[in-house]
Write a protein that holds these residues in place. Structure first.
Motif, mmCIF file in Angstrom:
data_model
loop_
_atom_site.group_PDB
_atom_site.id
_atom_site.type_symbol
_atom_site.label_atom_id
_atom_site.label_comp_id
_atom_site.label_asym_id
_atom_site.label_seq_id
_atom_site.Cartn_x
_atom_site.Cartn_y
_atom_site.Cartn_z
ATOM 1 N N PHE A 5 67.119 40.293 55.904
ATOM 2 C CA PHE A 5 66.407 39.206 56.581
ATOM 3 C C PHE A 5 64.834 39.711 56.596
ATOM 4 O O PHE A 5 64.531 40.785 56.960
ATOM 5 C CB PHE A 5 66.643 39.044 57.986
ATOM 6 C CG PHE A 5 68.119 38.790 58.341
ATOM 7 C CD1 PHE A 5 68.346 37.407 58.121
ATOM 8 C CD2 PHE A 5 69.185 39.532 58.552
ATOM 9 C CE1 PHE A 5 69.838 36.779 58.479
ATOM 10 C CE2 PHE A 5 70.517 39.002 58.600
ATOM 11 C CZ PHE A 5 70.805 37.814 58.420
ATOM 12 N N HIS A 6 63.812 39.036 55.902
ATOM 13 C CA HIS A 6 62.656 39.470 55.519
ATOM 14 C C HIS A 6 61.669 38.673 56.318
ATOM 15 O O HIS A 6 61.858 37.462 56.564
ATOM 16 C CB HIS A 6 62.258 39.201 54.208
ATOM 17 C CG HIS A 6 60.679 39.255 53.641
ATOM 18 N ND1 HIS A 6 60.157 39.056 52.780
ATOM 19 C CD2 HIS A 6 59.910 40.308 54.284
ATOM 20 C CE1 HIS A 6 58.835 39.173 52.733
ATOM 21 N NE2 HIS A 6 58.749 40.347 53.737
ATOM 22 N N HIS A 7 61.037 39.195 57.148
ATOM 23 C CA HIS A 7 59.783 38.682 58.144
ATOM 24 C C HIS A 7 58.450 39.202 57.850
ATOM 25 O O HIS A 7 58.305 40.377 57.668
ATOM 26 C CB HIS A 7 60.321 38.839 59.665
ATOM 27 C CG HIS A 7 61.530 37.993 60.052
ATOM 28 N ND1 HIS A 7 61.493 36.821 60.505
ATOM 29 C CD2 HIS A 7 62.975 38.408 60.146
ATOM 30 C CE1 HIS A 7 62.790 36.280 60.656
ATOM 31 N NE2 HIS A 7 63.658 37.464 60.457
ATOM 32 N N THR B 100 52.001 42.722 57.636
ATOM 33 C CA THR B 100 53.116 43.831 57.634
ATOM 34 C C THR B 100 54.502 43.125 57.621
ATOM 35 O O THR B 100 54.702 41.996 57.985
ATOM 36 C CB THR B 100 53.121 44.423 59.057
ATOM 37 O OG1 THR B 100 51.763 45.035 59.307
ATOM 38 C CG2 THR B 100 54.291 45.416 59.247
ATOM 39 N N HIS B 101 55.063 43.817 56.649
ATOM 40 C CA HIS B 101 56.506 43.069 56.157
ATOM 41 C C HIS B 101 57.570 43.684 56.998
ATOM 42 O O HIS B 101 57.706 45.033 57.048
ATOM 43 C CB HIS B 101 56.744 42.990 54.662
ATOM 44 C CG HIS B 101 55.942 42.213 54.254
ATOM 45 N ND1 HIS B 101 56.113 41.094 53.681
ATOM 46 C CD2 HIS B 101 54.524 42.303 53.721
ATOM 47 C CE1 HIS B 101 55.088 40.323 52.815
ATOM 48 N NE2 HIS B 101 54.107 41.123 52.988
ATOM 49 N N PHE B 102 58.663 43.066 57.452
ATOM 50 C CA PHE B 102 59.709 43.603 58.189
ATOM 51 C C PHE B 102 61.046 43.374 57.423
ATOM 52 O O PHE B 102 61.105 42.008 57.221
ATOM 53 C CB PHE B 102 59.741 43.490 59.622
ATOM 54 C CG PHE B 102 58.740 43.861 60.393
ATOM 55 C CD1 PHE B 102 58.796 45.180 60.831
ATOM 56 C CD2 PHE B 102 57.645 43.301 60.730
ATOM 57 C CE1 PHE B 102 57.730 45.824 61.445
ATOM 58 C CE2 PHE B 102 56.389 43.796 61.615
ATOM 59 C CZ PHE B 102 56.742 45.206 62.171
ATOM 60 N N ILE B 103 62.023 44.170 57.059
ATOM 61 C CA ILE B 103 63.055 43.867 56.229
ATOM 62 C C ILE B 103 64.239 44.541 57.153
ATOM 63 O O ILE B 103 64.315 45.584 57.439
ATOM 64 C CB ILE B 103 63.113 44.334 54.813
ATOM 65 C CG1 ILE B 103 61.741 43.755 54.332
ATOM 66 C CG2 ILE B 103 64.440 43.865 54.344
ATOM 67 C CD1 ILE B 103 61.785 44.572 52.724
ATOM 68 N N LEU B 104 65.064 43.383 57.632
ATOM 69 C CA LEU B 104 66.413 43.860 58.478
ATOM 70 C C LEU B 104 67.532 44.007 57.380
ATOM 71 O O LEU B 104 67.715 42.839 56.831
ATOM 72 C CB LEU B 104 66.599 42.911 59.551
ATOM 73 C CG LEU B 104 67.860 43.401 60.333
ATOM 74 C CD1 LEU B 104 67.492 44.680 61.191
ATOM 75 C CD2 LEU B 104 68.041 41.844 61.404
ATOM 76 N N SER B 105 68.234 45.214 57.264
ATOM 77 C CA SER B 105 69.354 45.248 56.193
ATOM 78 C C SER B 105 70.524 45.765 57.247
ATOM 79 O O SER B 105 70.704 46.357 57.751
ATOM 80 C CB SER B 105 68.856 46.274 55.170
ATOM 81 O OG SER B 105 69.812 46.931 54.574
ATOM 82 N N LEU B 106 71.441 45.032 56.667
ATOM 83 C CA LEU B 106 72.787 45.121 57.296
ATOM 84 C C LEU B 106 73.893 46.162 56.477
ATOM 85 O O LEU B 106 73.220 45.980 54.992
ATOM 86 C CB LEU B 106 73.538 43.739 57.480
ATOM 87 C CG LEU B 106 72.637 42.735 58.371
ATOM 88 C CD1 LEU B 106 73.532 41.389 58.507
ATOM 89 C CD2 LEU B 106 72.014 43.229 59.481
#
Length: 825
Positions: A515-517, A503-509
């Motif tokens: 930020f990709h985890h 599962t990919h999580f992408i934090l977008s500002l």
């Protein structure tokens, strides 16, 4: 001048790239770009091209009229009419529909001048059939109504001809209704045609209609609310299946006395419905009939469909279809045949040949705007390039395939049930395969993440279209980046993309930083844990709740916890995938605190779902409620108290029980500007629009009806509150459907519930929410967060406060501004 294949290839790629970047609007996707068989979808053979309306099966190779045929001189009017009739039939067989219409229009004019009503009606029917093949349903209906007018008002129509003409007209009207998705009217029209003339072709059409109803019932059953409603739908499904069996058996019986393409279609239907498939004798008869059929587009698609059930000779029939299409110059039909040959080659391990078929099919489909075959050809090429390790070419072809699929659906009034039923298996993998490549650890550029988010956006649009069963033309799609359209500087957008193993999580500002985890928990693990948590959340006696809340916190939030602490946002906008859409992020637990105690949480569908136009001309609120028992739905005793509380705090109007009929609901919204619409009644959102509803006093209001009512509201609705609705945990599309209704109808945000909160607790929670907005002037996200924090401090179980889910715009409802504007007006 001949163009090289390289030039054509570059042109094809350029066009497809432009499509995916610009995304054709519904108005641009004109009907002439979607032939009748094109709109038939993936299994376009039997469901697309029809051979009715008096059009004969002509052999395109041996017909005496060719493109260079000179118009004879000294024709009398009858000779001219016959000439135009044959010319139109020739062009129709070639797929040159506009020239066919022109020829038959001239034929109809000649017969009208001579007062030959029967012949005029026949020519008009052929014109209607051709408009239907072009997707011009309004023009087809207009021509059919002309025929009905002729037969009903002119006494010169012979009695036998009257029945024959009327039968053909009703059959074509059935086709029109089929195309727009009105299956009941289509079935009725076919039955009328069958009563007038017992035609095998009409029986086949009836079987197709009933099979669509079976598929739609299965879609509803899969995610329907358990109980009596599910049993009713299952009973309907069984009834439809019995009817399909009945009509298919009758068609099979009639087919014994007829050697035509309709006989083959009857065998294909029987093969689908019979538990044992075709007998050796039936299979042999079908093969012999196919060899006798004239060369035409209808025959080509029948060959393709037969190939799918005659597995021992699949390659033979598909090759025959391709060669026939090439011989008669039907590039559109040939593109479908080549796609099927490519898929067969891929299945049998002949990858090199499969790629050659895919490339040739792509060029032919591109030349005819045949998007349904085009996306399949491009997707096939993408898979082959991926297997061969040519990632850049694979990504290019995935992009083109997704753009072509989007164009095949955009603006469609109706998506067939079998495509919707098979969406997860036959369409969604195309998006996820591309996402797998874009999110590979070797590709960590921001541009790759932007591309991944864009494809994720396109996947959600396709899922929405599948949920509603149409092209969702109201949804305005724009190019990434979308974060600035969703969040402000005090918020972050947080995406989850669930693949098979990760599962990919992408934090977008808001400034475009990503930020990709990645976590090593795939679809199966996430779904299993999510379901267990969902049910324990509703059980106030559960001891496993906090353990599961922490497990999911570690998967979802822990990877970006440090970034979140550094950024210190006020609000997290979750744009989730899969089952995570149906779960309350506020109830995630880090071991000491719930997420609600640290950040406000909001859900979003993405797709630029932040309208917030602030064009409010009223501060009024309408509170609708149902406080009496209806059918099997439980009594919501506290509803009168709830809607009175809403009206008192907001100064709005209240409509209780009889005042909340479906008609009054629609009338009030269409005649009065409301800033907020609060609905306190039972509701259920399943996996498709057809089993998603809210309950009014007199009847259920289903999702598409609710969308239409909200779309026709007089003013801009800033927030819709559905305070007693629940979503189906069994469907990943249920929560998406609620957001889709808001997005399509222009509502800025929706406050719904993941499950039905206990009736006794509801009024107090709703009162706190509105007080936070109207008295303390908090934005919607913080108003919900403060409600949750208060409940946590009072040691209340998440079952009571975690159900609320704010979707869409999270900012402040500027009711003071709205009041000022209203007063000035």
């Amino acid at each position: 001048m001949l163009l090289s294949q390289d030039f054509l290839r570059e042109k094809s790629i350029l066009l497809s790239v432009l499509l995916i970047l610009l995304v054709i609007s519904p108005k641009q996707a004109s009907a002439k770009e979607k032939s009748h068989d094109e709109r038939g979808g993936q299994n376009s053979g039997l469901q697309g091209v029809k051979n009715q309306g008096g059009l004969q099966q002509l052999d395109a190779d041996t017909h005496p009229l060719m493109d260079g045929f000179a118009h004879p001189q000294n024709f009398n009017s009858f000779d001219e009419a016959n000439y135009q009739s044959s010319l139109g039939a020739y062009f129709w067989q070639k797929g040159d529909y506009l020239r066919a219409i022109d020829a038959w229009s001239k034929e109809a004019e000649i017969y009208q001048e001579r007062g030959l009503i029967d012949q005029q009606a026949d020519a008009t029917i052929k014109i209607a059939q051709t408009y239907l093949n072009l997707g011009q349903l309004t023009l087809a209906t207009f021509e059919l109504n002309k025929v009905l007018s002729l037969t009903n008002t002119d006494e010169r129509v012979e009695k036998n001809s009257f029945y024959e003409i009327l039968a053909k007209t009703q059959s074509l009207l059935g086709d029109v209704y089929f195309e727009i998705g009105d299956l009941d009217k289509a079935e009725e029209a076919y039955k009328k045609s069958l009563e007038l003339s017992r035609q095998l072709s009409v029986l086949n059409s009836l079987v197709e209609i009933i099979l669509q109803k079976v598929g739609l019932a299965q879609l509803k059953v899969n995610t329907a609310k358990k109980g009596q409603e599910t049993e009713i739908i299952k009973a309907e499904s069984r009834l439809y299946r019995q009817k399909a069996d009945k009509y298919a058996a009758l068609a099979l019986e009639l087919s014994q006395n007829e050697e035509s393409i309709h006989s083959v279609e009857a065998l294909i239907h029987w093969a689908k419905l019979s538990p044992t498939g075709l007998t050796t004798e039936q299979r042999s008869r079908g093969r012999k009939l196919l060899l006798k059929l004239p060369r035409s587009r209808v025959t080509i698609f029948t060959l393709i469909n037969w190939a799918k059930l005659d597995s021992s000779q699949t390659s033979k029939w598909l090759s025959m279809a391709s060669l026939m299409a090439e011989d008669i110059g039907d590039t559109l039909a040939q593109s479908y045949a080549l796609v099927e040959l490519g898929l067969w080659s891929e299945k049998t391990g002949n990858i090199k040949t499969a790629l050659l078929y895919a490339q040739k099919a792509e060029l032919l489909a591109q030349s005819r705007f045949a998007y349904s075959s085009l996306y399949q050809a491009q997707w096939l090429a993408a898979r082959i390039y991926r297997v061969n390790g040519n990632i850049n070419s694979a990504l290019s072809y995935y992009s083109m395939a997704i753009a072509s699929y989007d164009s095949s659906v955009t603006g469609s009034e109706y998506i067939r049930a079998e495509r919707r039923l098979n969406f997860t298996r036959e369409i969604e993998p195309m998006y996820r395969e591309m996402l797998q490549l874009l999110l590979n650890e070797d590709r960590s550029k921001s541009s790759d993440l932007e591309s991944a988010l864009f494809i994720f956006d396109k996947l959600r649009l396709a899922q929405l279209q599948n949920y509603f069963g149409d092209g969702c033309f109201e949804v305005e799609r724009q190019v990434l980046p979308i974060s600035e359209n969703l969040i402000d500087e005090k918020a972050v957008a947080y995406y989850s993309i669930i693949l098979e193993d990760q599962t990919h999580f992408i934090l977008s500002l808001a400034d475009g930083t990503y930020f990709h985890h990645v976590v090593d928990s795939g679809r199966t693990e996430i779904s299993e844990l999510g379901r267990k948590w969902y049910f324990n959340l509703q059980n106030s006696a559960s001891r496993k709740l906090l353990t599961q809340s922490r497990q999911l916190y570690d998967i979802i939030i822990r990877p970006v916890e440090k970034q979140l602490q550094q950024i210190n946002p006020e609000t997290i906008v979750f744009i989730h995938d899969g089952i995570l859409r149906n779960l309350p992020m506020a109830a995630l637990y880090d071991g000491e605190q719930f997420l609600a105690e640290k950040w406000a949480s909001v859900s979003s569908i993405g797709l630029n779902f932040k309208q917030n136009s602030q064009a409010f001309f009223s501060s009024s609120t309408a509170a609708f409620g149902l406080g009496v028992k209806i059918g099997d739905w439980s009594l919501l005793e506290q509803v009168p108290k709830e809607i009175k509380s809403v009206a008192d705090i907001t100064g709005g109007e209240q409509f209780l029980n009889e005042q909340f009929s479906s008609d009054s609901f629609q009338l009030n919204l269409s005649t009065t500007n409301y800033l907020v619409v609060h609905v306190a009644t039972h509701g259920y959102f399943g996996g498709v629009a057809e089993n998603s509803l809210i309950l009014a006093y007199n009847r259920s209001v289903y999702a598409l009806q609710l969308k239409d009512i909200l779309s026709e509201s007089k003013g801009n609705i800033n927030m819709l509150v559905l305070s007693a609705c629940e979503t189906a945990i069994g469907s990943e599309l249920s929560a998406l459907g609620i957001a889709g209704i808001a997005l399509r109808s222009g509502v800025d945000s929706v406050l719904g519930t993941f499950w039905a909160v206990q009736d006794v607790e509801q009024p107090e929670l709703i009162k706190d929410f509105y007080t936070n907005i109207y008295v303390h002037n908090l934005d919607k996200a913080k108003a919900l967060q403060q409600l949750q924090i208060k409940q946590i401090q009072e040691k209340t179980h998440p079952a009571f406060w975690a159900a609320f889910n704010l979707i869409g715009d999270y900012q402040q409802i500027d009711h003071l501004l709205a009041t000022t504007i209203s007063q000035e007006l």
